[in-house]
Scaffold this motif. Structure first.
Motif, PDB file in Angstrom:
ATOM      1  N   VAL A   1      -2.133  -7.878  10.835  1.00 15.01           N
ATOM      2  CA  VAL A   1      -2.174  -6.884   9.762  1.00 15.01           C
ATOM      3  C   VAL A   1      -2.306  -7.562   8.410  1.00 15.01           C
ATOM      4  O   VAL A   1      -3.071  -7.126   7.540  1.00 15.01           O
ATOM      5  CB  VAL A   1      -0.906  -5.998   9.807  1.00 15.01           C
ATOM      6  N   PHE A   2      -1.571  -8.652   8.210  1.00 11.24           N
ATOM      7  CA  PHE A   2      -1.632  -9.377   6.944  1.00 11.24           C
ATOM      8  C   PHE A   2      -3.051  -9.883   6.663  1.00 11.24           C
ATOM      9  O   PHE A   2      -3.546  -9.778   5.532  1.00 11.24           O
ATOM     10  CB  PHE A   2      -0.648 -10.550   6.970  1.00 11.24           C
ATOM     11  N   LEU A   3      -3.702 -10.418   7.683  1.00 14.05           N
ATOM     12  CA  LEU A   3      -5.056 -10.942   7.506  1.00 14.05           C
ATOM     13  C   LEU A   3      -6.088  -9.832   7.300  1.00 14.05           C
ATOM     14  O   LEU A   3      -7.177 -10.091   6.785  1.00 14.05           O
ATOM     15  CB  LEU A   3      -5.451 -11.790   8.723  1.00 14.05           C
ATOM     16  N   SER A   4      -5.746  -8.610   7.692  1.00 15.35           N
ATOM     17  CA  SER A   4      -6.694  -7.497   7.604  1.00 15.35           C
ATOM     18  C   SER A   4      -6.339  -6.501   6.510  1.00 15.35           C
ATOM     19  O   SER A   4      -6.868  -5.375   6.504  1.00 15.35           O
ATOM     20  CB  SER A   4      -6.747  -6.763   8.951  1.00 15.35           C
ATOM     21  N   LEU A   5      -5.456  -6.886   5.590  1.00 13.01           N
ATOM     22  CA  LEU A   5      -4.976  -5.945   4.582  1.00 13.01           C
ATOM     23  C   LEU A   5      -6.096  -5.380   3.706  1.00 13.01           C
ATOM     24  O   LEU A   5      -6.070  -4.208   3.332  1.00 13.01           O
ATOM     25  CB  LEU A   5      -3.920  -6.611   3.695  1.00 13.01           C
ATOM     26  N   LYS A   6      -7.076  -6.210   3.381  1.00 15.01           N
ATOM     27  CA  LYS A   6      -8.159  -5.739   2.518  1.00 15.01           C
ATOM     28  C   LYS A   6      -8.947  -4.624   3.187  1.00 15.01           C
ATOM     29  O   LYS A   6      -9.382  -3.678   2.524  1.00 15.01           O
ATOM     30  CB  LYS A   6      -9.090  -6.901   2.159  1.00 15.01           C
ATOM     31  N   ARG A   7      -9.156  -4.732   4.491  1.00 17.17           N
ATOM     32  CA  ARG A   7      -9.876  -3.693   5.213  1.00 17.17           C
ATOM     33  C   ARG A   7      -9.000  -2.487   5.503  1.00 17.17           C
ATOM     34  O   ARG A   7      -9.428  -1.341   5.410  1.00 17.17           O
ATOM     35  CB  ARG A   7     -10.409  -4.245   6.549  1.00 17.17           C
ATOM     36  N   LEU A   8      -7.742  -2.749   5.862  1.00 11.43           N
ATOM     37  CA  LEU A   8      -6.857  -1.649   6.244  1.00 11.43           C
ATOM     38  C   LEU A   8      -6.411  -0.827   5.049  1.00 11.43           C
ATOM     39  O   LEU A   8      -6.348   0.397   5.096  1.00 11.43           O
ATOM     40  CB  LEU A   8      -5.616  -2.205   6.962  1.00 11.43           C
ATOM     41  N   GLY A   9      -6.082  -1.527   3.964  1.00 11.47           N
ATOM     42  CA  GLY A   9      -5.525  -0.837   2.809  1.00 11.47           C
ATOM     43  C   GLY A   9      -4.093  -0.388   3.096  1.00 11.47           C
ATOM     44  O   GLY A   9      -3.551  -0.593   4.191  1.00 11.47           O
ATOM     45  N   LEU A  10      -3.482   0.246   2.119  1.00  9.44           N
ATOM     46  CA  LEU A  10      -2.097   0.707   2.253  1.00  9.44           C
ATOM     47  C   LEU A  10      -1.942   1.716   3.381  1.00  9.44           C
ATOM     48  O   LEU A  10      -1.058   1.593   4.242  1.00  9.44           O
ATOM     49  CB  LEU A  10      -1.625   1.313   0.924  1.00  9.44           C
ATOM     50  N   THR A  11      -2.817   2.708   3.412  1.00 13.22           N
ATOM     51  CA  THR A  11      -2.710   3.762   4.420  1.00 13.22           C
ATOM     52  C   THR A  11      -2.906   3.209   5.830  1.00 13.22           C
ATOM     53  O   THR A  11      -2.177   3.581   6.761  1.00 13.22           O
ATOM     54  CB  THR A  11      -3.742   4.871   4.145  1.00 13.22           C
ATOM     55  N   GLY A  12      -3.859   2.304   5.994  1.00 12.09           N
ATOM     56  CA  GLY A  12      -4.106   1.714   7.308  1.00 12.09           C
ATOM     57  C   GLY A  12      -2.919   0.912   7.807  1.00 12.09           C
ATOM     58  O   GLY A  12      -2.534   1.002   8.981  1.00 12.09           O
ATOM     59  N   ALA A  13      -2.312   0.118   6.898  1.00 14.34           N
ATOM     60  CA  ALA A  13      -1.156  -0.688   7.295  1.00 14.34           C
ATOM     61  C   ALA A  13       0.026   0.195   7.688  1.00 14.34           C
ATOM     62  O   ALA A  13       0.688  -0.048   8.704  1.00 14.34           O
ATOM     63  CB  ALA A  13      -0.759  -1.626   6.153  1.00 14.34           C
ATOM     64  N   LEU A  14       0.282   1.233   6.906  1.00 18.64           N
ATOM     65  CA  LEU A  14       1.376   2.144   7.233  1.00 18.64           C
ATOM     66  C   LEU A  14       1.088   2.919   8.518  1.00 18.64           C
ATOM     67  O   LEU A  14       2.014   3.246   9.271  1.00 18.64           O
ATOM     68  CB  LEU A  14       1.630   3.113   6.079  1.00 18.64           C
ATOM     69  N   SER A  15      -0.181   3.201   8.780  1.00 18.36           N
ATOM     70  CA  SER A  15      -0.542   3.889  10.027  1.00 18.36           C
ATOM     71  C   SER A  15      -0.232   3.013  11.238  1.00 18.36           C
ATOM     72  O   SER A  15       0.279   3.503  12.260  1.00 18.36           O
ATOM     73  CB  SER A  15      -2.030   4.248  10.023  1.00 18.36           C
ATOM     74  N   ILE A  16      -0.526   1.725  11.124  1.00 16.12           N
ATOM     75  CA  ILE A  16      -0.202   0.802  12.220  1.00 16.12           C
ATOM     76  C   ILE A  16       1.313   0.729  12.410  1.00 16.12           C
ATOM     77  O   ILE A  16       1.818   0.706  13.541  1.00 16.12           O
ATOM     78  CB  ILE A  16      -0.794  -0.587  11.935  1.00 16.12           C
ATOM     79  N   SER A  17       2.033   0.702  11.314  1.00 20.86           N
ATOM     80  CA  SER A  17       3.487   0.683  11.386  1.00 20.86           C
ATOM     81  C   SER A  17       4.018   1.943  12.085  1.00 20.86           C
ATOM     82  O   SER A  17       4.912   1.869  12.939  1.00 20.86           O
ATOM     83  CB  SER A  17       4.077   0.583   9.972  1.00 20.86           C
ATOM     84  N   THR A  18       3.430   3.087  11.742  1.00 20.70           N
ATOM     85  CA  THR A  18       3.828   4.346  12.382  1.00 20.70           C
ATOM     86  C   THR A  18       3.528   4.319  13.880  1.00 20.70           C
ATOM     87  O   THR A  18       4.359   4.745  14.707  1.00 20.70           O
ATOM     88  CB  THR A  18       3.098   5.535  11.740  1.00 20.70           C
ATOM     89  N   GLY A  19       2.351   3.820  14.236  1.00 24.31           N
ATOM     90  CA  GLY A  19       1.990   3.728  15.648  1.00 24.31           C
ATOM     91  C   GLY A  19       2.927   2.818  16.426  1.00 24.31           C
ATOM     92  O   GLY A  19       3.328   3.133  17.556  1.00 24.31           O
ATOM     93  N   ALA A  20       3.282   1.688  15.822  1.00 23.90           N
ATOM     94  CA  ALA A  20       4.207   0.755  16.477  1.00 23.90           C
ATOM     95  C   ALA A  20       5.562   1.417  16.713  1.00 23.90           C
ATOM     96  O   ALA A  20       6.175   1.269  17.787  1.00 23.90           O
ATOM     97  CB  ALA A  20       4.371  -0.510  15.634  1.00 23.90           C
TER      98      ALA A  20
END
Length: 542
Positions: free
Chosen positions: A495-514
């Motif tokens: 997730v850290f390496l993909s932050l630019k692509r994921l953005g805030l919403t994408g990172a939080l979405s992964i957190s929610t899924g986990a």
């Protein structure tokens, strides 16, 4: 008793910190409103008030003055509430005060319910009291050393100059990832070593490795800094496995806690105290940085590590993993086989990996998320009070750990409590994701979601410690705990390496899924337990 004193001191500290800021805002508002009301009085009354304060004030009140006074009080309260939200600092200081008072009220309720209950609790064995003292004395010292380094991680590395050029964000990120990668790669091996040669030795090794990492921040050489992060990463894998394994081993060896109820209580005390330690460590780190610069907190951290190592040397006896075969040491392959054969261990491990991965992703995302929300609510020039927000988070953790202790004493099963907590954490993170996706960075909704999640973090650590003590065998405890650290760290790094692509919403979405998958795993564990309980007992041999 020790934890109660610490809780009182912490809540008092939080309250004083919040009240001082809140009072400053209130005084300024009251002064302004007082002048406003004074100007609204007749000129003759103002003059009389200057010459004879008490009499003139009484004479200036018209008939129905009580109603006017009540209106003034209500107006003042309204102004104070409004003033508490006029700046980000005032808002979060008010939140901190509210959380401190809520925790205090809950502790009072907990004590009163215990004293007023009809069920008489058995006296705690002296061996358990001694074990709790020995463990907590060391645990809180080494956790303080860890917390001291966090607030100034970025600043200490970004202040370095390499070949005449200031360290870039890219270099700081590589140093950050080095620590996570070393934890994932070396964790199972150091866990095996701790099980084989002793958990006390593993804790002492953590103190040494972490101290080396802290000392390395004094160096201007990039290679030394990388080696320091490597050392700290290996040390981290020991921090989150060796002390817990030592505690569980000692509790089982004592024979005074056959059902593990006192272990749950000890974990609750440990992580409630950990929240208090984190708050105090933030204050210590700020003071050390103001005196010694960004390396000051790291230097202070080595002092706490040294004291913690000394206390462990004096208070702890060595214990190693139990083995079914004489002179055989646990291996990583055997640990894999143990996990594969027992789906309950797999469920507990999935909860550990996924919840902690979501938590670390949250740690990376809450500063920019709240900063954007504060800018939207207060304007682009608003300053985000990161320190106060962090204190609010720790106050939420303290409240969560306190709630775990309360429900444990009420007889609620840890499995049931954990399943409910994970469901709540998933809803909180889903709420934060929805806010950033559909409504923009709404400060109120985002803050409520983050506070709720941090409360769940406070409930999580004593819960997972209790579950591991029940389902992870002592023969491979440290190895298995570190094995589940591999997917945890892999997800965080990805997730850290993909932050630019994921953005805030994408990172939080992964957190929610986990978190959602972790919740599913916990309910799967509950289902297996109920299924095992419903099976008929094996017939006795004739």
């Amino acid at each position: 008793m020790k934890l109660s004193v610490l809780s009182f001191c912490s809540v008092t500290l939080l309250s004083l910190q919040a009240v001082s800021a809140f009072a400053a805002n209130s005084v300024s508002l009251q002064s302004a409103n007082g002048l406003k009301r004074l100007r609204s009085w007749p000129v003759s009354t103002r003059k009389a008030g200057l010459s004879d304060n008490g009499q003139a004030l009484m004479m200036s009140l018209p008939r129905g003055g009580a109603a006017v006074a009540a209106n003034d009080i209500l107006s003042t309260l309204k102004d104070q509430i409004t003033g508490a939200t006029t700046t980000p600092s005032a808002l979060f200081n008010s939140a901190l005060l509210t959380l401190a008072l809520t925790t205090t009220a809950f502790k009072i309720f907990q004590k009163s319910s215990e004293s007023g209950g009809n069920v008489k609790r058995s006296e705690k064995p002296n061996s358990i009291k001694s074990l709790q003292f020995r463990f907590l004395s060391v645990f809180w010292l080494i956790r303080c050393a860890d917390w001291l380094q966090g607030p100034y991680f970025y600043e200490v590395y970004s202040s370095k100059v390499f070949n005449g050029v200031q360290a870039s964000m890219g270099i700081v990120s590589k140093l950050f990832l080095t620590g996570f990668a070393s934890t994932a790669l070396f964790g199972p091996f150091v866990g095996r070593a701790a099980d084989s040669y002793g958990r006390k030795k593993g804790t002492l090794a953590f103190c040494l490795l972490y101290a080396l990492g802290a000392i390395s921040t004094k160096s201007p050489l990039l290679l030394v800094l990388l080696l320091g992060r490597l050392s700290s990463g290996i040390g981290t894998s020991l921090l989150f496995s060796a002390p817990e394994a030592w505690l569980v081993g000692e509790a089982q060896n004592s024979g005074d806690d056959p059902d593990g109820s006192y272990l749950g209580e000890t974990f609750g005390m440990a992580y409630a105290g950990d929240a208090i330690v984190a708050i105090l460590a933030g204050q210590f780190a700020g003071t050390a940085a103001s005196i010694r610069g960004p390396t000051g907190p790291f230097e202070l951290s080595t002092g706490f590590l040294g004291i913690g190592a000394l206390m462990a040397t004096l208070l702890w006896k060595e214990n190693v993993a139990e083995s079914n075969e004489s002179n055989s040491k646990p291996t990583i392959r055997e640990a894999f086989e143990v996990v594969k054969k027992d789906p309950k261990i797999m469920s507990v491990g999935a909860v550990q990996s996924l919840f902690e991965a979501a938590m670390y992703i949250f740690v990376l995302q809450w500063p920019p998320a709240l900063s954007a929300a504060i800018s939207k609510a207060f304007g682009d020039g608003a300053v985000t009070p990161y320190g106060t927000i962090f204190s609010c988070f720790m106050a939420c953790c303290l409240l969560g750990s306190t709630m775990f202790g309360y429900f444990t004493k009420k007889g609620v099963k840890t499995e049931t409590f954990t399943a409910s907590m994970l469901s709540l954490a998933t809803l909180a993170m889903a709420g934060a994701t929805a806010v950033t996706t559909f409504a923009g960075p709404s400060l109120w909704a985002l803050t409520a979601s983050f506070f709720l999640f941090e409360g769940c973090v406070g409930m999580y650590f004593p819960s997972i410690g209790t579950l591991r003590s029940k389902y992870v065998p002592d023969s491979h405890r440290s190895v298995i705990m570190n094995l589940f650290g591999i997917p945890l760290n892999a997800l965080v790094v990805s997730v850290f390496l993909s932050l630019k692509r994921l953005g805030l919403t994408g990172a939080l979405s992964i957190s929610t899924g986990a978190l959602a998958i972790a919740t599913t795993s916990m309910f799967a564990l509950l289902s297996r337990i109920k299924k095992d309980d419903s099976l008929p007992a094996a017939p006795a041999a004739s």
